[in-house]
Design a protein around this motif. Structure first.
Motif, PDB file in Angstrom:
ATOM      1  N   SER A 135       0.843  -1.189   0.000  1.00 16.66           N
ATOM      2  CA  SER A 135       0.000   0.000   0.000  1.00 16.66           C
ATOM      3  C   SER A 135       0.876   1.235   0.000  1.00 16.66           C
ATOM      4  CB  SER A 135      -0.927   0.014   1.222  1.00 16.66           C
ATOM      5  OG  SER A 135      -0.166   0.023   2.417  1.00 16.66           O
ATOM      6  N   THR A 136       0.274   2.379  -0.334  1.00 19.89           N
ATOM      7  CA  THR A 136       1.010   3.628  -0.378  1.00 19.89           C
ATOM      8  C   THR A 136       0.719   4.444   0.872  1.00 19.89           C
ATOM      9  OG1 THR A 136      -0.789   4.676  -1.604  1.00 19.89           O
ATOM     10  CG2 THR A 136       0.991   3.686  -2.888  1.00 19.89           C
ATOM     11  N   SER A 137       1.613   5.386   1.151  1.00 18.24           N
ATOM     12  CA  SER A 137       1.462   6.235   2.329  1.00 18.24           C
ATOM     13  C   SER A 137       0.443   7.326   2.057  1.00 18.24           C
ATOM     14  CB  SER A 137       2.819   6.859   2.699  1.00 18.24           C
ATOM     15  OG  SER A 137       3.775   5.866   2.977  1.00 18.24           O
ATOM     16  N   SER A 138      -0.167   7.796   3.125  1.00 17.20           N
ATOM     17  CA  SER A 138      -1.096   8.928   3.032  1.00 17.20           C
ATOM     18  C   SER A 138      -0.377  10.195   3.503  1.00 17.20           C
ATOM     19  CB  SER A 138      -2.320   8.675   3.905  1.00 17.20           C
ATOM     20  OG  SER A 138      -3.087   7.617   3.397  1.00 17.20           O
ATOM     21  N   PRO A 139      -0.675  11.337   2.867  1.00 24.23           N
ATOM     22  CA  PRO A 139      -1.650  11.532   1.790  1.00 24.23           C
ATOM     23  C   PRO A 139      -1.049  11.195   0.432  1.00 24.23           C
ATOM     24  CG  PRO A 139      -0.696  13.631   2.422  1.00 24.23           C
ATOM     25  CD  PRO A 139      -0.100  12.608   3.345  1.00 24.23           C
ATOM     26  N   GLY A 140      -1.824  10.476  -0.373  1.00 24.69           N
ATOM     27  CA  GLY A 140      -1.415  10.142  -1.719  1.00 24.69           C
ATOM     28  C   GLY A 140      -1.957  11.140  -2.729  1.00 24.69           C
ATOM     29  N   PHE A 141      -1.673  10.877  -3.988  1.00 29.82           N
ATOM     30  CA  PHE A 141      -2.082  11.786  -5.061  1.00 29.82           C
ATOM     31  C   PHE A 141      -3.600  11.936  -5.113  1.00 29.82           C
ATOM     32  CE2 PHE A 141      -3.262  12.249  -9.622  1.00 29.82           C
ATOM     33  CZ  PHE A 141      -2.849  13.563  -9.773  1.00 29.82           C
ATOM     34  N   PHE A 142      -4.318  10.837  -5.010  1.00 27.27           N
ATOM     35  CA  PHE A 142      -5.778  10.897  -5.074  1.00 27.27           C
ATOM     36  C   PHE A 142      -6.345  11.709  -3.914  1.00 27.27           C
ATOM     37  CE2 PHE A 142      -5.452   8.441  -8.588  1.00 27.27           C
ATOM     38  CZ  PHE A 142      -6.531   7.649  -8.937  1.00 27.27           C
TER      39      PHE A 142
END
Length: 718
Positions: A197-204
């Motif tokens: 998973s990616t870290s927040s905040p992500g691009f979306f």
């Protein structure tokens, strides 16, 4: 204090900000006659006060049907409060204005500079020159000798300072680009492993935040001028970009497909003053150089029917006014005609899509050429083989990113558009995007149903690489038990767009509807805390809390509640501070995540490695299972009854049969044949071309070890 400010606000001009730090000016001009027939039409009025010289500079033009003497009423309001009101006669000695004594028949224009006493100038508080987006209006009413109104003009107030700055939009775009870079960095660090998973905040998350800020400025409410200007900075996130060539092309398209361009086109909008529901005005396009020059004109100039009364002449610029609110007000501040809104977003989307497709295909060509002349990294092999999947997922990501605002603009096109072709495109694209997302929802739910039926759970969504690569876009940051939350998220985006567009013109309905939607989403996040990382949960919950607070603040701007303008302005400033603060925090978190992503192991990957280690230990510990279990009793021990098959040799034989296949016949004849067969070294031969008829042993039933058929039971009972 309002009265002391009013004298300064009465000296307003149509001049932009860059010309001085201590200048009060009007911005735009609108007709406030409210449909009353007027014998005088004012095309342009601008008045400015320069604190450094105590000079008032004015410029006016218009037409009159006859020569007539008039009186003037000047009313100044600041933040909804009447700050100054004065009636004067242009023919009086104290307030003599030659151009209006009398008002001549035909076209007329006048401009000049007059000095006011310093005793009046010092009454203007210094805050009037420094507070951005000063919220005030100046209204001038002309009446004939009989007391009938013959003209009424109104202009907004500005000190030249505003929070609507291109630099803010550029910084927001840089933050979004940084979020995209960190997301890609996180994906590369995870190595596309299942469950990563990616870290927040992500691009979306960042883009959806900016879209929310833009949509907050589209309600049909009486915004404070300062917040209306602030919300404009984030229009880029919704696809609204001021591009003259693009707007002219859309106008041509509308003209050929049933559109009405009479007062709804780019060129018309460029010379139009926007009038908001609270009476404030904004001119969409101004000529800075021309107005700057008028400040330095010291001679009073009068022009009647294009004949100038002095050597210096000016020509009045015809300006029209246009009452706006809601989505129309938001987009037309950016010089985008409301009927062009959907086509603008569609063409921007098409340009982005073309860039993405060309970029991916070009990279594919580069890899193919690289493979012919050299060996490229192994990590790029997957992209080379599956570039069509990457392309499809990238397009789907773009659709998911814009789905909420796309719904908004499509419904707005259905209700406000005038081109049948644009409406058709709106229906086709919205239907296509909805079907694409619905297809993925169906595929994922079908996959989960199948997995639960076969395996008892849906963990394979995170563990099986093929499934993960196809569908991770929708649930990669959610915990395993909350993979389904992407469905409420899609419904949430769709509902926001529908309520805002369908309720355009009805501020109370829009705001209450948005408040309900945002509150429900907050409840879902607080109840489930679905994100895989704790930081993701807290960041998204805080973002949602600020969204709810923002809508509550917008509720204060609703006209039906009758909140004072001063309260609205204070609320707008507080709202800007909260939203700007959260934006800065997101930017800092993006910078921190860029470091953490390179150092901290992904939790999904960590759990997968632990599971693999545990599995390898289990396999090593159960290696003895590859051999048959020993007998539970000696074949030469005490005799047992044949009627008790659960004792002695039978359980071992049953276990051996279940592991190694059917046995050869258990009899004396079988024993003799088995003993004879053991003499052949080819008993385990893999040859399948020989048969028992020529003396060769049969092929083995299994590659695993098999016990010889010793037939202990027969020897024991003899």
């Amino acid at each position: 204090m309002w009265r002391t400010s009013a004298i300064g606000l009465a000296c307003l001009a149509l001049l932009p900000s860059v010309l001085g730090t201590d200048i009060l000016s009007t911005s735009g001009v609108s007709d406030c006659a409210n449909g009353t027939s007027s014998s005088i039409t004012v095309n342009n009025v601008s008045i400015s006060f320069d604190k450094s010289s105590d000079n008032i500079t004015f410029d006016a033009s218009g037409t009159s049907t006859q020569d007539q003497y008039v009186t003037a009423d000047l009313v100044i309001t600041a933040y909804g409060v009447q700050a100054y009101q004065k009636s004067f006669d242009p023919c009086s000695r104290d307030t003599y204005v030659s151009q209006l004594c009398p008002v001549p028949a035909g076209n007329f224009s006048a401009s000049g500079t007059q000095q006011i006493p310093s005793s009046y100038a010092t009454l203007i508080p210094s805050i009037a020159y420094s507070l951005p987006d000063l919220d005030g209006t100046a209204q001038l009413t002309l009446k004939n000798k009989g007391g009938q109104t013959v003209a009424c003009v109104q202009a907004g107030v500005t000190n030249g300072k505003t929070v609507s700055l291109p630099a803010v939009s550029y910084v927001a775009a840089v933050i979004a680009a940084g979020a995209a870079a960190v997301s890609l960095l996180g994906a590369a660090a995870a190595g596309a492993h299942p469950g990563s998973s990616t870290s927040s905040p992500g691009f979306f998350e960042v883009m959806w935040w900016f879209q929310g800020l833009a949509m907050n400025g589209m309600h049909s409410v009486n915004y404070p001028t300062i917040y209306r200007s602030f919300a404009k900075n984030f229009a880029f996130s919704t696809g609204i970009i001021n591009w003259a060539g693009l707007q002219n092309s859309i106008d041509t398209f509308r003209q050929h497909t049933g559109g009405n361009l009479t007062d709804d086109n780019y060129e018309y909008l460029r010379n139009t003053t926007l009038v908001f529901s609270d009476g404030t005005t904004v001119k969409t396009s101004t000529s800075i150089a021309k107005r700057a020059l008028s400040l330095f004109v010291r001679d009073v100039t009068t022009s009647v029917n294009s004949t100038s009364s002095s050597s210096t002449s000016t020509t009045g610029t015809t300006s029209t006014s246009h009452l706006v609110q809601g989505i129309e007000a938001y987009v037309e501040q950016l010089t985008v005609p409301q009927a062009n809104t959907f086509m603008t977003v569609l063409l921007i989307f098409a340009i982005l899509l073309a860039i993405i497709v060309v970029g991916i295909l070009l990279f594919k060509v580069i890899l193919e050429a690289w493979s012919l002349f050299g060996k490229f990294p192994k990590s790029l092999t997957t992209f080379r083989k599956e570039y069509w999947r990457v392309l499809a997922q990238t397009i789907t990501s773009l659709i998911l990113l814009l789905y909420g605002v796309w719904t908004l603009y499509c419904i707005f096109q259905f209700t406000h558009g005038d081109s049948w072709a644009a409406k058709l495109l709106a229906g086709l694209t919205l239907g296509s995007f909805t079907l694409i997302l619905a297809f993925y929802v169906w595929k994922i739910w079908s996959m989960v149903h199948k997995l639960k039926k076969l395996e008892g759970n849906a963990d394979a969504l995170y563990e099986k690489k093929e499934i993960w690569k196809k569908y991770k876009l929708f649930y990669e940051n959610y915990k395993r038990g909350y993979w389904w939350l992407f469905v409420p998220a899609i419904v949430y985006m769709f509902a926001k767009g529908c309520v805002l567009a369908a309720g355009d013109g009805h501020g109370m309905f829009q705001t209450v509807g948005q408040l309900i939607i945002e509150a429900l989403m907050l409840i879902v996040l607080l109840w489930s805390r679905p994100y895989n990382r704790k930081s993701g949960n807290w960041i998204n919950i805080i973002i949602q809390i600020v969204r709810v607070i923002s809508v509550v603040c917008i509720l204060i701007f609703v006209e039906e509640l009758g909140i004072a303008q001063t309260t609205k302005t204070i609320t707008g400033v507080v709202l800007i501070a909260v939203q700007s603060g959260l934006t800065v925090i997101l930017a800092l978190l993006i910078a921190v995540n860029s470091i953490i992503t390179c150092c901290k192991e992904n939790p999904h990957r960590k759990r997968r490695k632990a599971a693999e280690k545990h599995l390898s230990q289990d396999i090593e510990g159960d290696a003895f299972l590859m051999e048959p279990n020993p007998y539970t009793s000696s074949p030469f021990g005490p005799s047992k009854k044949k009627s008790d098959p659960a004792q002695g040799y039978e359980p071992v034989r049953a276990n051996a049969y279940s592991r190694f296949g059917p046995r050869r016949e258990d009899s004396e004849e079988g024993l003799v044949k088995g003993a004879a067969g053991m003499g052949y070294s080819g008993y385990r031969s893999v040859s399948h071309g020989r048969s028992e008829t020529d003396g060769s042993p049969p092929p083995p039933f299994s590659r695993e070890p098999k016990l010889p058929d010793l037939a202990f039971e027969q020897y024991r009972h003899k």
